[in-house]
Design an enzyme around this catalytic site. Structure first.
Site, PDB file in Angstrom:
ATOM      1  N   TYR A 177       0.814  -1.216   0.000  1.00 63.37           N
ATOM      2  CA  TYR A 177       0.000   0.000   0.000  1.00 63.37           C
ATOM      3  C   TYR A 177       0.851   1.270   0.000  1.00 63.37           C
ATOM      4  O   TYR A 177       0.509   2.267   0.625  1.00 63.37           O
ATOM      5  CB  TYR A 177      -0.995  -0.015   1.183  1.00 63.37           C
ATOM      6  CG  TYR A 177      -1.775  -1.299   1.211  1.00 63.37           C
ATOM      7  CD1 TYR A 177      -2.704  -1.576   0.212  1.00 63.37           C
ATOM      8  CD2 TYR A 177      -1.535  -2.260   2.184  1.00 63.37           C
ATOM      9  CE1 TYR A 177      -3.387  -2.784   0.191  1.00 63.37           C
ATOM     10  CE2 TYR A 177      -2.209  -3.469   2.173  1.00 63.37           C
ATOM     11  CZ  TYR A 177      -3.132  -3.732   1.167  1.00 63.37           C
ATOM     12  OH  TYR A 177      -3.794  -4.929   1.137  1.00 63.37           O
ATOM     13  N   ARG A 178       1.997   1.189  -0.677  1.00 63.96           N
ATOM     14  CA  ARG A 178       2.903   2.353  -0.828  1.00 63.96           C
ATOM     15  C   ARG A 178       3.545   2.767   0.495  1.00 63.96           C
ATOM     16  O   ARG A 178       4.090   3.867   0.605  1.00 63.96           O
ATOM     17  CB  ARG A 178       2.186   3.570  -1.449  1.00 63.96           C
ATOM     18  CG  ARG A 178       1.354   3.281  -2.684  1.00 63.96           C
ATOM     19  CD  ARG A 178       2.176   2.697  -3.801  1.00 63.96           C
ATOM     20  NE  ARG A 178       1.387   2.568  -5.032  1.00 63.96           N
ATOM     21  CZ  ARG A 178       1.592   1.617  -5.934  1.00 63.96           C
ATOM     22  NH1 ARG A 178       2.519   0.701  -5.742  1.00 63.96           N
ATOM     23  NH2 ARG A 178       0.873   1.588  -7.032  1.00 63.96           N
ATOM     24  N   LEU A 179       3.485   1.884   1.491  1.00 61.18           N
ATOM     25  CA  LEU A 179       4.127   2.201   2.771  1.00 61.18           C
ATOM     26  C   LEU A 179       5.547   1.609   2.739  1.00 61.18           C
ATOM     27  O   LEU A 179       5.866   0.642   3.414  1.00 61.18           O
ATOM     28  CB  LEU A 179       3.287   1.668   3.940  1.00 61.18           C
ATOM     29  CG  LEU A 179       1.900   2.315   4.013  1.00 61.18           C
ATOM     30  CD1 LEU A 179       1.069   1.697   5.134  1.00 61.18           C
ATOM     31  CD2 LEU A 179       2.016   3.824   4.232  1.00 61.18           C
ATOM     32  N   HIS A 180       6.364   2.227   1.895  1.00 62.37           N
ATOM     33  CA  HIS A 180       7.709   1.722   1.631  1.00 62.37           C
ATOM     34  C   HIS A 180       8.636   1.959   2.822  1.00 62.37           C
ATOM     35  O   HIS A 180       8.359   2.806   3.673  1.00 62.37           O
ATOM     36  CB  HIS A 180       8.279   2.428   0.398  1.00 62.37           C
ATOM     37  CG  HIS A 180       7.310   2.558  -0.715  1.00 62.37           C
ATOM     38  ND1 HIS A 180       6.744   1.468  -1.327  1.00 62.37           N
ATOM     39  CD2 HIS A 180       6.773   3.650  -1.317  1.00 62.37           C
ATOM     40  CE1 HIS A 180       5.907   1.878  -2.275  1.00 62.37           C
ATOM     41  NE2 HIS A 180       5.907   3.203  -2.281  1.00 62.37           N
TER      42      HIS A 180
END
Ligand SMILES: Cc1cc2nc3c(=O)[nH]c(=O)nc-3n(C[C@H](O)[C@H](O)[C@H](O)COP(=O)(O)O)c2cc1C
Ligand code: PXP
Length: 201
Positions: A177-180
């Site tokens: 979820y783009r929580l890199h």
């Protein structure tokens, strides 16, 4: 207490970079060592192009090119560069910013000597970044340098390496979820101590 574990573990950013590149060599379909090299021209206009990273040393990243190219003029006048590598197969990114110096000694000679004969002659023949009348003109130049430089051409004086000594290295890995995950290693100047900071994605 740090939560810098797994891919990001280690006390030496060059060691982590080497480890990531080694993993990419097993998973990328080609050119796992390709970097997008960024420079600025005299007017401050940014420029970028791919080159191949040929070494990760104890304190530097090394690549090779033509010293009369557009990039060489930009590297020599600014003394600074940045690059990014993106490995799609690993979903990871490495970013580097730092100071630049030429590698035009024994290491460049040895690297040049390791290239195929045709690539060595190609380096002699190409006036990189300057206008070319036709493909035929380039091939005529290749024939000419083949005749003059023979079977064991030495490194052209206009061809060699650059060493980027980083002041910033960022390791990025894809998260759900783009929580890199991002960790940036920064230091005031080459030789100073690194500090490591986790950044928001
Ligand atoms: C995957 C890839 C790797 C490349 N590697 C190099 C390289 O190691 N050295 C080089 O001089 N050019 C390399 N090139 C060509 C450069 O991208 C560029 O066209 C050339 O160096 C001229 O750039 P300049 O006019 O900005 O100096 C590569 C191109 C690609 C697509
Ligand atoms: C013009 C040029 N010089 C140098 C290189 C560096 O690679 P190699 O030394 O393996 O030919 C490349 C790689 O594409 C290149 O295109």
């Amino acid at each position: 207490m740090t939560d810098r574990t797994d891919h990001f573990a280690g006390d030496d950013p060059f060691e982590i970079a080497r480890r990531w590149l080694c993993e990419a060599e097993r998973t990328e379909i080609n050119d796992p060592n390709a970097i997008a090299l960024s420079t600025v021209d005299a007017s401050g206009l940014p420029n970028a192009r791919m080159v191949l990273l040929k070494g990760i040393e104890d304190d530097a990243f090394v690549f090779y090119t033509n010293y009369e190219s557009a990039k060489a003029a930009e590297l020599d006048s600014a003394g600074k560069a940045a690059f990014v590598m993106h490995w799609k197969s690993l979903r990871r990114q490495l970013r580097v910013r730092g100071l630049v110096d030429r590698e035009d000694g024994a290491e460049a000679d040895a690297y040049f000597a390791s290239r195929s004969l045709k690539s060595r002659l190609g380096a002699w023949a190409s006036r990189q970044s300057r206008p070319l009348r036709s493909r035929a003109a380039l091939m005529a130049e290749v024939a000419k340098v083949t005749a003059t430089h023979g079977a064991n051409p030495k490194r052209p004086p206009f061809w060699g390496g650059y060493r980027i000594v980083p002041v910033e290295i960022e390791f990025w890995a894809d998260g759900a979820y783009r929580l890199h995950d991002r960790f940036v290693w920064r230091r005031e100047a080459p030789g100073s101590d690194w500090s490591v900071t986790r950044l928001n994605p």
